[in-house]
Enzyme design. Sequence first.
Site, PDB file in Angstrom:
ATOM      1  N   SER A 131     -14.669 -61.538 -11.302  1.00  0.00           N
ATOM      2  CA  SER A 131     -13.316 -60.985 -11.184  1.00  0.00           C
ATOM      3  C   SER A 131     -12.308 -62.102 -11.329  1.00  0.00           C
ATOM      4  O   SER A 131     -12.604 -63.269 -11.020  1.00  0.00           O
ATOM      5  CB  SER A 131     -13.164 -60.316  -9.806  1.00  0.00           C
ATOM      6  OG  SER A 131     -11.810 -60.021  -9.522  1.00  0.00           O
ATOM      7  N   TYR A 144     -12.944 -61.186  -0.860  1.00  0.00           N
ATOM      8  CA  TYR A 144     -13.646 -60.753  -2.068  1.00  0.00           C
ATOM      9  C   TYR A 144     -13.621 -61.852  -3.124  1.00  0.00           C
ATOM     10  O   TYR A 144     -14.643 -62.174  -3.746  1.00  0.00           O
ATOM     11  CB  TYR A 144     -12.983 -59.481  -2.588  1.00  0.00           C
ATOM     12  CG  TYR A 144     -13.528 -58.960  -3.890  1.00  0.00           C
ATOM     13  CD1 TYR A 144     -14.666 -58.167  -3.917  1.00  0.00           C
ATOM     14  CD2 TYR A 144     -12.879 -59.232  -5.099  1.00  0.00           C
ATOM     15  CE1 TYR A 144     -15.163 -57.669  -5.114  1.00  0.00           C
ATOM     16  CE2 TYR A 144     -13.364 -58.739  -6.300  1.00  0.00           C
ATOM     17  CZ  TYR A 144     -14.504 -57.955  -6.307  1.00  0.00           C
ATOM     18  OH  TYR A 144     -14.998 -57.470  -7.495  1.00  0.00           O
TER      19      TYR A 144
END
Length: 218
Positions: A131, A144
């Site tokens: 990501s 995250y």
Amino acid sequence: MTNTALITGASRGLGLALARALGAAGWRLVLTARGAEDLDRAAAELGATAIAGDVTDPAHVARLAAAAPSLDLLVNNASDLGVTPLPHLADHPLEAFRGLLETNVTAPLALIQATLPALRASGGSIVNVTSDAATGAYEGWGGYGATKAALEQLSNVLAAEEPGLRVWWVDPGEMNTRMLADAVGAHEAAGAADPAKVAAALYDLVSSRPASGKVSLH
């Protein structure tokens, strides 16, 4: 000889879209996700092998590896967002962060270790889905993002240690998925990319087999 792919997080979103693209090209598919009902539906559609379970469970990892004794592609797509609404790091529950590390970093490495003999034998490929939160300072995304940064470095080192394989750590960009909707709301998520379009680009990557490295699909 038919190519075989093992895809985690394959019951919806990018995992399911990639499974559809590979299945259409004649790949044999071993699919896993936590939700058995959605996974069984996907497997029935694609003629795939479905093995529901949690990728943090060593017994489940062993079952997945056993189901793919011949393997050409491993896709570590399963991921956990963690606590929502996304907390600032000052307030991030440490136990939740440990869980994120287990799902997003330790589990992919465990599955890589379990499948490396088969991947070495085929000169296969590994896709670790990451990501832009791995490098961007986005408020609320620290937990995250830290796990995805760890996954990227793990991939980077793995590529150096396994020159006979292709190892790609892939940033797919924002997609209209349930995970993004949980993070930012359904309305904002609806404006993100269709997972099927991202999967088409990922399929092209897998098919063309460029050198190992980081890949952005947006």
